[in-house]
Design a protein around this motif. Structure first.
Motif, PDB file in Angstrom:
ATOM      1  N   ILE A 149      22.245  14.783   4.621  1.00  0.00           N
ATOM      2  CA  ILE A 149      23.198  13.684   4.799  1.00  0.00           C
ATOM      3  C   ILE A 149      22.653  12.669   5.795  1.00  0.00           C
ATOM      4  CG2 ILE A 149      25.515  13.050   5.596  1.00  0.00           C
ATOM      5  CD1 ILE A 149      26.496  15.757   4.612  1.00  0.00           C
ATOM      6  N   LEU A 150      22.824  11.391   5.436  1.00  0.00           N
ATOM      7  CA  LEU A 150      22.457  10.268   6.296  1.00  0.00           C
ATOM      8  C   LEU A 150      23.743   9.497   6.591  1.00  0.00           C
ATOM      9  CD1 LEU A 150      19.564   9.243   7.223  1.00  0.00           C
ATOM     10  CD2 LEU A 150      19.745   7.566   5.392  1.00  0.00           C
ATOM     11  N   ARG A 151      24.066   9.294   7.879  1.00  0.00           N
ATOM     12  CA  ARG A 151      25.290   8.570   8.253  1.00  0.00           C
ATOM     13  C   ARG A 151      24.942   7.368   9.123  1.00  0.00           C
ATOM     14  NH1 ARG A 151      29.955  11.642   7.335  1.00  0.00           N
ATOM     15  NH2 ARG A 151      29.561  13.888   7.051  1.00  0.00           N
TER      16      ARG A 151
ATOM     17  N   SER B 112      29.068   2.450  12.601  1.00  0.00           N
ATOM     18  CA  SER B 112      28.523   2.970  13.854  1.00  0.00           C
ATOM     19  C   SER B 112      27.228   2.236  14.218  1.00  0.00           C
ATOM     20  CB  SER B 112      28.266   4.471  13.730  1.00  0.00           C
ATOM     21  OG  SER B 112      27.335   4.724  12.688  1.00  0.00           O
ATOM     22  N   ASN B 113      26.786   2.450  15.459  1.00  0.00           N
ATOM     23  CA  ASN B 113      25.596   1.738  15.942  1.00  0.00           C
ATOM     24  C   ASN B 113      24.294   2.412  15.532  1.00  0.00           C
ATOM     25  OD1 ASN B 113      27.119  -0.258  17.278  1.00  0.00           O
ATOM     26  ND2 ASN B 113      27.413   1.097  19.047  1.00  0.00           N
ATOM     27  N   ASN B 114      24.347   3.716  15.296  1.00  0.00           N
ATOM     28  CA  ASN B 114      23.122   4.459  15.025  1.00  0.00           C
ATOM     29  C   ASN B 114      23.212   5.235  13.715  1.00  0.00           C
ATOM     30  OD1 ASN B 114      21.896   3.817  17.623  1.00  0.00           O
ATOM     31  ND2 ASN B 114      23.450   5.180  18.508  1.00  0.00           N
ATOM     32  N   ILE B 115      22.055   5.578  13.207  1.00  0.00           N
ATOM     33  CA  ILE B 115      21.977   6.408  12.005  1.00  0.00           C
ATOM     34  C   ILE B 115      21.641   7.835  12.419  1.00  0.00           C
ATOM     35  CG2 ILE B 115      20.632   6.866   9.920  1.00  0.00           C
ATOM     36  CD1 ILE B 115      20.449   3.864   9.507  1.00  0.00           C
ATOM     37  N   THR B 116      22.414   8.776  11.904  1.00  0.00           N
ATOM     38  CA  THR B 116      22.177  10.182  12.188  1.00  0.00           C
ATOM     39  C   THR B 116      21.863  10.920  10.897  1.00  0.00           C
ATOM     40  OG1 THR B 116      24.536  10.711  11.995  1.00  0.00           O
ATOM     41  CG2 THR B 116      23.702  10.148  14.188  1.00  0.00           C
ATOM     42  N   ILE B 117      21.106  12.012  11.030  1.00  0.00           N
ATOM     43  CA  ILE B 117      20.713  12.814   9.872  1.00  0.00           C
ATOM     44  C   ILE B 117      21.227  14.234  10.069  1.00  0.00           C
ATOM     45  CG2 ILE B 117      18.778  13.682   8.493  1.00  0.00           C
ATOM     46  CD1 ILE B 117      17.127  11.304   9.449  1.00  0.00           C
ATOM     47  N   GLU B 118      21.838  14.775   9.028  1.00  0.00           N
ATOM     48  CA  GLU B 118      22.336  16.152   9.062  1.00  0.00           C
ATOM     49  C   GLU B 118      21.543  16.988   8.070  1.00  0.00           C
ATOM     50  OE1 GLU B 118      26.532  16.076   8.311  1.00  0.00           O
ATOM     51  OE2 GLU B 118      26.865  14.364   9.655  1.00  0.00           O
TER      52      GLU B 118
ATOM     53  N   ILE C 204      19.362  12.409  -0.999  1.00  0.00           N
ATOM     54  CA  ILE C 204      19.961  12.143   0.307  1.00  0.00           C
ATOM     55  C   ILE C 204      21.354  11.562   0.084  1.00  0.00           C
ATOM     56  CG2 ILE C 204      19.738  10.931   2.501  1.00  0.00           C
ATOM     57  CD1 ILE C 204      16.735  10.639   1.904  1.00  0.00           C
ATOM     58  N   LYS C 205      22.367  12.235   0.620  1.00  0.00           N
ATOM     59  CA  LYS C 205      23.728  11.736   0.536  1.00  0.00           C
ATOM     60  C   LYS C 205      23.950  10.760   1.686  1.00  0.00           C
ATOM     61  CE  LYS C 205      28.415  13.455  -0.317  1.00  0.00           C
ATOM     62  NZ  LYS C 205      29.239  14.688  -0.455  1.00  0.00           N
ATOM     63  N   VAL C 206      24.377   9.546   1.379  1.00  0.00           N
ATOM     64  CA  VAL C 206      24.501   8.487   2.385  1.00  0.00           C
ATOM     65  C   VAL C 206      25.968   8.126   2.571  1.00  0.00           C
ATOM     66  CG1 VAL C 206      23.869   6.125   3.017  1.00  0.00           C
ATOM     67  CG2 VAL C 206      22.228   7.571   1.790  1.00  0.00           C
ATOM     68  N   PHE C 207      26.422   8.161   3.846  1.00  0.00           N
ATOM     69  CA  PHE C 207      27.748   7.671   4.199  1.00  0.00           C
ATOM     70  C   PHE C 207      27.564   6.445   5.082  1.00  0.00           C
ATOM     71  CE2 PHE C 207      28.695  12.140   3.301  1.00  0.00           C
ATOM     72  CZ  PHE C 207      29.838  12.020   2.514  1.00  0.00           C
ATOM     73  N   THR C 208      27.893   5.269   4.559  1.00  0.00           N
ATOM     74  CA  THR C 208      27.750   4.031   5.327  1.00  0.00           C
ATOM     75  C   THR C 208      28.998   3.810   6.176  1.00  0.00           C
ATOM     76  OG1 THR C 208      26.282   3.010   3.704  1.00  0.00           O
ATOM     77  CG2 THR C 208      27.482   1.526   5.167  1.00  0.00           C
ATOM     78  N   ASP C 209      28.795   3.542   7.479  1.00  0.00           N
ATOM     79  CA  ASP C 209      29.922   3.230   8.362  1.00  0.00           C
ATOM     80  C   ASP C 209      29.491   2.141   9.345  1.00  0.00           C
ATOM     81  OD1 ASP C 209      28.459   4.438  10.452  1.00  0.00           O
ATOM     82  OD2 ASP C 209      29.367   6.395  10.064  1.00  0.00           O
TER      83      ASP C 209
END
Length: 500
Positions: free
Chosen positions: A115-117, A90-96, A83-88
């Motif tokens: 991808i997990l953002r 934002s208020n929510n976690i989205t999955i691509e 799982i590629k994780v991009f930490t930012d």
């Protein structure tokens, strides 16, 4: 819930449909920093053959400080989930990604990674996970029994603390934890203390090692020592758990490494202090540890350094002993050329091209005298060993002037003053007291004129006023100079014989 630490771990095998299955989990890179991109890797494999178990569906929950970060279902056809994780912020976690049709597990598409953002890895420390295995071997082979695996993995975090040295100058210490969050940092009396959450009642078989790094600037002279004493929950760690790394010119790294075996050994005693924290203490030792050692970056040589007298002082000759040992060779004796330099405040105060022994029990010795202007910290640099630019190493030195030695009362080890008091009341004999005084004189801590030493006295009777002085000195009632006058009297009269 406490985890097992490190940036990854392999869990002990469990039986899943007649297979000895183990789960490997990791976060890479395993250091918390400004880089928002990381990877979470899950791998289910047969522990007997190391073969990957395919068509695995995972229910994966991640928590930090007891709060859920995400919980969802993931799938990988080969059982090797990345799982590629991009930490930012934002208020929510989205999955691509795309969803597997039977259990709805998120999976990568043919051309794009999964991808997990969102706010995933927002700090260092311990991250707790719970993983349920929902299917293996084929997408439709749904497991009826509940198989739950849990633990914790860490992102190393660097903590910065500003402290004042004995001259009230501010220094910045770094504590890098490879296990969990650092709390309760304190620096007092040249001693570092801090704590970390740790469950002493956990399954220690799943724990590999607890590793902390303390980085000390090379300008922090009174905390730079050849040896350090460290405790965990008040229990003294063995020497091999505390190592010094002087590779950097800017700072010294002190490694505290508490492995699984040692944690098991001290577990029962440590719990008496706390069963939920690991409390660390680190301070310069009152005893010297030689030789210092390092391995060159090219892994060609192990280098050992010592010197005498053990306290490096100005206006007096210091003899340095350097030993080179090849790591991968037949260990036959040979000669090698190398450069020795001493760097202080970016200036080279000593430099020499030398030829010395390798793989020999006879060290290479170098006599160097430092001026009063050169007191302070310096880098003892060995380079171009055998003509190789990567065969090099650095050691940090502390050079003291006579005024530094006389004015810094903390330089006198506490056990010396204890000896003086015990000698005065008859608890220890003259010989034990003399050994302590010889140590102080040899290291230049007490400056006694050698030329005044008399011949052996016909009477070894030590005057009562000398013992009174020893008591008052141990209590701090009289200063070092007053005590030294009494020692000089004993030497002049030949009552006290100090060997060089």
């Amino acid at each position: 819930m406490f985890g097992h630490g490190l940036g990854g771990e392999v869990l002990p095998p469990i039986i899943i449909e007649n297979k000895q299955a183990s789960l490997s989990i990791s976060i890479t890179p395993s250091v918390f920093d400004e880089n928002p991109e990381k990877y979470i890797s899950l791998r289910l494999f047969d522990s007997n053959t190391d073969a990957i178990i395919e068509h695995v569906t995972f229910e994966f929950e991640l928590k930090k400080d007891g709060k859920q970060i995400f919980k969802d279902i993931f799938h990988d056809e080969l059982g090797n989930l990345n799982i590629k994780v991009f930490t930012d912020n934002s208020n929510n976690i989205t999955i691509e990604g795309i969803k597997e049709p039977i259990l709805g597990g998120w999976m990568k598409s043919n051309s794009n990674p999964l991808i997990l953002r969102g706010p995933v890895f927002t700090s260092g420390g311990l991250y707790e996970y719970t993983i349920k295995i929902l299917s293996i071997n084929s997408d439709s082979n749904i497991i009826n029994e509940e198989i739950i695996l849990d633990g914790g993995i860490s992102l190393a975090q660097t903590n910065y603390f500003n402290v004042n040295d004995y001259l009230n100058e501010e220094k910045t210490l770094q504590v890098i934890s490879y296990f969990d969050t650092i709390n309760n940092f304190n620096f007092e009396s040249n001693t570092i203390e801090f704590s970390m959450p740790f469950d002493w009642n956990q399954n220690l078989e799943q724990l590999s090692v607890v590793h902390q790094e303390i980085r000390v600037p090379n300008t922090f002279g009174d905390f730079l020592s050849t040896r350090y004493d460290s405790t965990v929950n008040g229990i003294l760690l063995p020497d091999e758990s505390v190592t010094i790394d002087d590779y950097s010119f800017e700072d010294r790294t002190i490694h505290l490494v508490v492995n699984q075996e040692l944690i098991k050994q001290i577990q029962n005693e440590a719990i008496r202090t706390s069963d939920t924290t690991m409390n660390f203490q680190l301070r310069p030792s009152e005893t010297v540890k030689f030789p210092l050692e390092l391995v060159t970056p090219d892994l060609r040589y192990e280098v050992f350094l010592s010197w005498e007298p053990e306290i490096i002082h100005t206006e007096g000759e210091i003899t340095f002993f350097v030993t080179f040992e090849e790591i991968f060779s037949d260990k036959s004796k040979k000669l090698v050329e190398y450069d020795l330099s001493i760097i202080q405040k970016n200036n080279e105060i000593f430099s020499k091209h030398l030829t010395g022994n390798v793989n020999s029990q006879t060290p290479n010795s170098h006599k160097i005298t430092f001026s009063n202007e050169q007191s302070g910290t310096a880098n003892f640099v060995l380079s171009n060993i055998g003509g190789n630019s990567l065969s090099k190493g650095n050691f940090i030195l502390v050079i003291q002037s006579p005024s530094d030695i006389q004015n810094d009362s903390s330089i006198i080890p506490e056990w010396i003053k204890n000896n003086a008091a015990w000698w005065a009341d008859g608890s220890i004999d003259d010989n034990s007291f003399v050994q302590g005084i010889q140590f102080l004189i040899k290291e230049g801590i007490l400056q006694i004129p050698y030329t005044t030493q008399g011949s052996s006295s016909t009477s070894n009777q030590i005057p009562e006023w000398i013992k009174n002085n020893a008591v008052w000195w141990s209590e701090g009632t009289i200063d070092d100079d007053s005590f030294i006058q009494g020692i000089q009297f004993l030497i002049k009269e030949g009552i006290l014989q100090i060997t060089s």
